[in-house]
Design an enzyme around this catalytic site. Structure first.
Site, PDB file in Angstrom:
ATOM      1  N   ARG A 306       0.832  -1.208   0.000  1.00  0.00           N
ATOM      2  CA  ARG A 306       0.000   0.000   0.000  1.00  0.00           C
ATOM      3  C   ARG A 306       0.870   1.263   0.000  1.00  0.00           C
ATOM      4  O   ARG A 306       0.516   2.267  -0.622  1.00  0.00           O
ATOM      5  CB  ARG A 306      -0.982   0.002   1.171  1.00  0.00           C
ATOM      6  CG  ARG A 306      -1.986   1.144   1.129  1.00  0.00           C
ATOM      7  CD  ARG A 306      -3.112   0.972   2.146  1.00  0.00           C
ATOM      8  NE  ARG A 306      -4.178   0.128   1.665  1.00  0.00           N
ATOM      9  CZ  ARG A 306      -5.249   0.565   0.972  1.00  0.00           C
ATOM     10  NH1 ARG A 306      -5.397   1.849   0.711  1.00  0.00           N
ATOM     11  NH2 ARG A 306      -6.170  -0.262   0.558  1.00  0.00           N
ATOM     12  N   GLU A 753      -9.727   5.899   7.313  1.00  0.00           N
ATOM     13  CA  GLU A 753      -8.286   6.148   7.308  1.00  0.00           C
ATOM     14  C   GLU A 753      -7.842   7.411   6.556  1.00  0.00           C
ATOM     15  O   GLU A 753      -6.908   8.087   7.003  1.00  0.00           O
ATOM     16  CB  GLU A 753      -7.556   4.943   6.695  1.00  0.00           C
ATOM     17  CG  GLU A 753      -7.733   3.650   7.453  1.00  0.00           C
ATOM     18  CD  GLU A 753      -7.229   2.467   6.653  1.00  0.00           C
ATOM     19  OE1 GLU A 753      -7.940   2.029   5.718  1.00  0.00           O
ATOM     20  OE2 GLU A 753      -6.120   1.999   6.933  1.00  0.00           O
TER      21      GLU A 753
HETATM   22  N1  MTE Z   1     -12.387   5.269  14.648  1.00  0.00           N
HETATM   23  C1  MTE Z   1     -12.451   4.970  15.959  1.00  0.00           C
HETATM   24  N2  MTE Z   1     -13.197   5.743  16.773  1.00  0.00           N
HETATM   25  N3  MTE Z   1     -11.742   3.927  16.486  1.00  0.00           N
HETATM   26  C2  MTE Z   1     -10.955   3.114  15.693  1.00  0.00           C
HETATM   27  O1  MTE Z   1     -10.344   2.167  16.185  1.00  0.00           O
HETATM   28  N4  MTE Z   1     -10.093   2.681  13.415  1.00  0.00           N
HETATM   29  C3  MTE Z   1      -9.790   3.266  12.114  1.00  0.00           C
HETATM   30  C4  MTE Z   1     -11.012   3.954  11.529  1.00  0.00           C
HETATM   31  N5  MTE Z   1     -11.625   4.816  12.498  1.00  0.00           N
HETATM   32  C5  MTE Z   1     -10.867   3.425  14.300  1.00  0.00           C
HETATM   33  C6  MTE Z   1     -11.642   4.513  13.817  1.00  0.00           C
HETATM   34  C7  MTE Z   1      -9.298   2.298  11.146  1.00  0.00           C
HETATM   35  S1  MTE Z   1      -7.671   1.856  11.191  1.00  0.00           S
HETATM   36  C8  MTE Z   1     -10.102   1.771  10.178  1.00  0.00           C
HETATM   37  S2  MTE Z   1      -9.493   0.717   8.991  1.00  0.00           S
HETATM   38  C9  MTE Z   1     -11.533   2.089  10.111  1.00  0.00           C
HETATM   39  O2  MTE Z   1     -11.948   2.957  11.162  1.00  0.00           O
HETATM   40  C10 MTE Z   1     -12.322   0.793  10.188  1.00  0.00           C
HETATM   41  O3  MTE Z   1     -13.680   1.016  10.240  1.00  0.00           O
HETATM   42  P1  MTE Z   1     -14.583   1.280   8.942  1.00  0.00           P
HETATM   43  O4  MTE Z   1     -14.057   0.427   7.858  1.00  0.00           O
HETATM   44  O5  MTE Z   1     -15.927   0.866   9.401  1.00  0.00           O
HETATM   45  O6  MTE Z   1     -14.474   2.723   8.649  1.00  0.00           O
HETATM   46  C1  QUE Z   2      -5.380  -2.765   3.150  1.00  0.00           C
HETATM   47  C2  QUE Z   2      -5.572  -3.446   4.295  1.00  0.00           C
HETATM   48  C3  QUE Z   2      -5.247  -4.821   4.376  1.00  0.00           C
HETATM   49  C4  QUE Z   2      -4.715  -5.461   3.271  1.00  0.00           C
HETATM   50  C5  QUE Z   2      -4.518  -4.748   2.117  1.00  0.00           C
HETATM   51  C6  QUE Z   2      -4.852  -3.403   2.068  1.00  0.00           C
HETATM   52  C7  QUE Z   2      -5.462  -5.598   5.546  1.00  0.00           C
HETATM   53  C8  QUE Z   2      -5.139  -6.975   5.511  1.00  0.00           C
HETATM   54  C9  QUE Z   2      -4.593  -7.553   4.363  1.00  0.00           C
HETATM   55  C10 QUE Z   2      -4.268  -8.949   4.200  1.00  0.00           C
HETATM   56  C11 QUE Z   2      -3.406  -9.343   3.194  1.00  0.00           C
HETATM   57  C12 QUE Z   2      -3.120 -10.666   2.966  1.00  0.00           C
HETATM   58  C13 QUE Z   2      -3.701 -11.661   3.734  1.00  0.00           C
HETATM   59  C14 QUE Z   2      -4.589 -11.273   4.746  1.00  0.00           C
HETATM   60  C15 QUE Z   2      -4.856  -9.939   4.979  1.00  0.00           C
HETATM   61  O1  QUE Z   2      -4.398  -6.770   3.294  1.00  0.00           O
HETATM   62  O2  QUE Z   2      -5.925  -5.056   6.548  1.00  0.00           O
HETATM   63  O3  QUE Z   2      -5.170 -12.236   5.469  1.00  0.00           O
HETATM   64  O4  QUE Z   2      -3.436 -12.970   3.535  1.00  0.00           O
HETATM   65  O5  QUE Z   2      -5.373  -7.715   6.615  1.00  0.00           O
HETATM   66  O6  QUE Z   2      -4.691  -2.711   0.929  1.00  0.00           O
HETATM   67  O7  QUE Z   2      -6.068  -2.816   5.378  1.00  0.00           O
HETATM   68 MO1  MOS Z   3      -7.348  -0.106   9.664  1.00  0.00          MO
HETATM   69  S1  MOS Z   3      -5.299   0.136   9.744  1.00  0.00           S
HETATM   70  O1  MOS Z   3      -7.208  -0.829   8.091  1.00  0.00           O
HETATM   71  O2  MOS Z   3      -7.518  -1.392  10.728  1.00  0.00           O
END
Ligand code: MTE
Ligand code: QUE
Ligand code: MOS
Length: 835
Positions: A306, A753
């Site tokens: 990514r 994110e």
């Molecule tokens: N917001 C809160 N309040 N707490 C969290 O842990 N995690 C973030 C984001 N916002 C998070 C958050 C992350 S890393 C992700 S990937 C997304 O929420 C996941 O939730 P969504 O896919 O439902 O947006």
């Molecule tokens: C974004 C993500 C994830 C990702 C790729 C993205 C992620 C994740 C994985 C992943 C990749 C290979 C695997 C698996 C998970 O890829 O959260 O089990 O075999 O878990 O672009 O957030």
């Molecule tokens: Mo969020 S880093 O994809 O849990």
């Protein structure tokens, strides 16, 4: 759709929301803890449990050999559940201990004696590269002829950017309770973003089939990526205890243990060679990304991917090559953190833009607008065309809204005066003084273009179960986990909207693997996209059947209809053969259902549901969704990696105190394209939260390790996350109107994110201020986070030689054990890495 408060808002504030460790204890419950390695790399010579076994309250101790399988891992199965003969990071579990009470658990943990014989650790990317200590293979994503385009470019710049990690600092530490069930089955309650993987890992650890494990996640007190893969080992520890001792087992880490044991955002070191023309147009970029993966693979290779896919950020770069390699070191295994690899790619290209601007003596915004993806120049280096590109509009509107040009002029003038004042007070540079120095300000506007979809194709799927009850209320179950982001509220609103009922009539249930199996982690910001769509599809199926029933109900006189609902007999069967098309002619709105041709005849939702039941029409539905058209080839690094891009831009103004190096964010203006939000208030909360979390990463959150590789900043007293005082003094968040994202559920865009990456504008604004303070047209390369100390050093590089940290040398000696053959060169390298 309008805004609705988070479904747990009241219970959160009242302290009534239940987290794992709030679950009432059962009478026979055991407390579980882990004895972890104090060494970054060592052979285990002896594990002595004799003292622990004699400690009052001791209930059991488990070693690596007690696990049915030695290793686990999300992508590569390379991580031991417990270290067997070698420890590879400080914090790695060696012994799982169970005791009757928390007090006796602590005594038992202290009573375990482990002796080690130390091995040389690898504690920096530099050392890992020298030792060729890698995870996975080197990958390349490229387009064009980088070598000749670089050679032909009128201007060239070479540089690097160093990026540290970040602790997730969720308020609820890793926690799990496992209940033993009949015949060796277990029920796992975990603070996990990934119940399916947690289920599988617990089964794998114990050695039982998946069918004998149910994993339930009510909610998390924050996850931020830290509970995507790493919740699983702790559930496995409790699982082993529960299964073997046949008693409920609870593990809830202390903050300190959590911070020491679990992995962070991956540190990165990125190197670049960029070619550009006199105007500032980028002609070629050759970049090499290295990340610190820690001791085990975890998600680091996916995170690197990514990062490589975001090294362009918002800019068209005709010739581009990005090479990525994950390094294996002796730190905790680093893992997902909001943004995944994105922020590490974007920070590099934004530094490059700033350097080009400084080189050409131009405003960086000018360079950004010159290079931004635009019609005709809208294909990424991996070959994906950017549809519905909002970037030029975001730039134009934000520049206007935040009054960029006028503020830039004013700041330049004020900084020149401040600089003169500093110079006259201290001609030799900034010194330690009680005198108040002027503050220097910086301004920067950076964009984000964040790809939405898991780049690992199979993860882009979801399923949902929707149940309608006979009082007209619903229960919805999906694989999505609630971590504060509001996914439950959004899913409830999507389902309620489809059925035309009040969202408060929809309850989104605790996530459980017995209702939704083979789910993906709630990650990649796609929780609502995937699970909201599956729930919507299930709701549509029910809606169609209800419409068929409504066709009968609405054609029947009211009096007769009443007797029918009493269940007194139905003459005709309701056919539900073409249910979904049937719904098209019906209006589900404000809790009432009517037909377009007969808008005055209405039936309320509850009565219709009862009628459906009496006519033996199913009120439950299950649906499966997968994202269409994802064609990214991991081998060639080409194709459509993402369904769409969430885009935005932020302008941040900072003020830095030239005496202390302290940063204040004076004002932030954010403009985001979130399509058509399901719930605008929740989305704006996500934007604000993500930005402030990113601010912590780029300014104050300084992970500090001992020369032996132990995290020293493992509590809020030594690790500084943003407080309310650190939020922007003026904070404007606005959403741009965009109805064009028809490909996604309800025309929304994922929000979780992407806005974190907008905090990079604070880092570039700090750089801008430092450049101004120095009065030179050189953009400073300040490591992330740009702490006060680093800012001071950047302002006056010569002024600190007298204060160079002497104690560091003695700490280095402590690390260099006599048995260890470590060259002077690596010692110096690790000393540099500690700065
Ligand atoms: N917001 C809160 N309040 N707490 C969290 O842990 N995690 C973030 C984001 N916002 C998070 C958050 C992350 S890393 C992700 S990937 C997304 O929420 C996941 O939730 P969504 O896919 O439902 O947006
Ligand atoms: C974004 C993500 C994830 C990702 C790729 C993205 C992620 C994740 C994985 C992943 C990749 C290979 C695997 C698996 C998970 O890829 O959260 O089990 O075999 O878990 O672009 O957030
Ligand atoms: Mo969020 S880093 O994809 O849990």
């Amino acid at each position: 759709m309008k805004s609705l408060q988070h479904d747990s808002a009241v219970t959160h504030v009242a302290g009534e929301s239940e987290y794992i460790d709030d679950r009432p204890a059962l009478a026979n419950e055991l407390q579980v803890g882990v004895v972890f390695s104090e060494k970054a790399h060592a052979k285990i010579k002896k594990i002595d449990l004799s003292l622990a076994e004699k400690t009052p309250g001791f209930a059991g101790a488990f070693l690596a050999k007690d696990f049915a399988h030695a290793h686990w891992g999300t992508i590569f199965q390379d991580q031991p559940f417990l270290a067997a003969d070698t420890v590879r990071f400080v914090g790695e579990g060696v012994v799982v201990v169970a005791a009757e009470t928390l007090e006796s658990l602590r005594a038992c943990l202290r009573a375990v004696r482990i002796t080690y014989s130390e091995l040389p650790p690898i504690l920096s990317i530099e050392e890992a590269r020298a030792a060729k200590s890698f995870i996975g293979f080197e990958r390349t994503i490229a387009r064009g002829d980088v070598t000749s385009a670089l050679a032909a470019a009128p201007h060239r710049l070479e540089g690097s950017v160093a990026i540290q990690g970040q602790d997730h600092f969720y308020l609820e530490s890793q926690a799990s309770i496992v209940y033993p069930k009949e015949q060796g089955a277990v029920e796992v309650h975990s603070s996990s973003q990934h119940p399916t993987e947690t289920q599988h890992v617990v089964a794998h650890a114990i050695g039982i089939p998946y069918k004998d494990v149910v994993c339930i996640v009510k909610r998390m007190g924050g996850g931020f990526g830290g509970k995507e893969s790493q919740a699983a080992w702790f559930a496995a520890y409790a699982g082993i205890v529960a299964h073997r001792l046949k008693r409920p087992a609870r593990i809830a880490l202390t903050k300190d243990d959590d911070m020491i044991m679990t992995g962070k955002r991956n540190p990165f070191e990125n190197f670049y060679n960029v070619g550009f023309d006199d105007e500032g147009k980028i002609l070629a970029l050759d970049a090499q990304l290295f990340s610190d993966g820690g001791a085990y693979a975890d998600l680091s290779t996916s995170i690197m991917e990514r990062a490589m896919l975001h090294s362009d950020n918002a800019y068209f770069i005709p010739n581009m090559r990005v090479v990525g390699q994950v390094c294996r070191t002796n730190y905790h295994p680093h893992t997902a953190f909001r943004g995944f690899g994105g922020p590490k790619g974007v920070a590099m290209i934004e530094q490059i833009i700033e350097e080009i601007a400084a080189t050409l003596g131009k405003d960086a915004l000018e360079i950004r607008k010159l290079n931004v993806y635009r019609p005709g120049f809208d294909t990424t280096h991996y070959g994906q065309k950017i549809e519905n590109n909002m970037l030029p509009k975001l730039f134009a509107e934000l520049e206007r809204k935040c009054n960029y040009v006028a503020r830039r002029k004013e700041i330049t003038k004020a900084n020149a005066a401040a600089r003169a004042a500093v110079k006259s007070a201290h001609p030799s540079g900034v010194k330690n003084s009680a005198e108040r120095f002027p503050k220097i300000r910086g301004l920067s506007l950076t964009p984000v273009k964040f790809g939405i979809s898991f780049t690992t194709r199979f993860l882009n799927q979801a399923n949902a179960l929707v149940i309608v009850h006979r009082d007209g209320t619903l229960q919805v179950s999906t694989g999505a986990t609630e971590m504060g982001q509001g996914v439950n509220t959004r899913i409830a609103m999507i389902v309620a909207d489809e059925l035309g009922i009040d969202p408060r009539k929809v309850q989104v249930m605790a996530t459980s693997t017995e209702k939704n199996a083979n789910t993906s982690p709630t990650a990649a910001s796609s929780g609502t996209d995937l699970n909201g769509m599956a729930a919507l599809m299930a709701a549509k199926k029910i809606k169609g059947r209800l419409a068929e029933v409504a066709r009968h109900v609405l054609s029947i006189p009211e009096a007769r209809w009443a007797t029918r609902t009493a269940g007194l007999g139905t003459e005709e069967e309701v056919e539900v053969t073409h249910a979904e098309e049937a719904a098209r002619d019906f209006i589900f709105q404000d809790g009432m259902i009517s037909h377009v041709g007969k808008p005055d005849a209405k039936v309320d939702f509850k009565s219709l549901v009862v009628e459906a039941y009496l006519n033996r029409v199913s009120l439950s539905e299950y649906a499966f969704y997968r994202i269409p058209n994802l064609h990214f080839n991991k081998l060639t690094g080409k194709g459509d990696a993402f369904m769409y891009f969430t885009q935005g831009a932020a302008a941040t103004e900072v003020s830095i105190d030239t005496t202390t190096g302290e940063t204040k964010v004076l004002r932030t203006d954010i403009l985001m394209d979130l399509g058509r939000p399901v719930n605008e208030a929740l989305d704006i909360g996500q934007v604000q939260g993500a930005y402030v979390q990113g601010l912590g990463w780029v300014t104050t959150e300084n992970l500090f390790y001992s020369p032996g590789g132990k995290l020293l900043s493992h509590s809020p007293s030594t690790y500084k996350i943003p407080g309310i005082q650190d939020t922007p003094r003026e904070f404007n968040v606005e959403l741009i109107e965009n109805f064009g994202n028809t490909i996604n559920v309800r025309g929304t865009k994922a929000v979780g994110e992407p806005p974190l990456l907008l905090a990079i504008s604070a880092w570039t604004a700090i750089g801008d201020a430092v450049r101004s303070a120095r009065g030179e047209n050189v953009f400073p390369r300040i490591k992330i986070p740009a702490t006060s100390e680093r800012i001071l050093r950047a302002i006056a590089p010569g002024a600190f030689t007298a204060y160079e940290a002497k104690p560091a040398a003695s700490l280095i000696r402590e690390r260099t054990k006599p048995t260890q053959k470590s060259s002077a060169k690596t010692r110096n390298a690790s000393k540099k890495a500690k700065k």
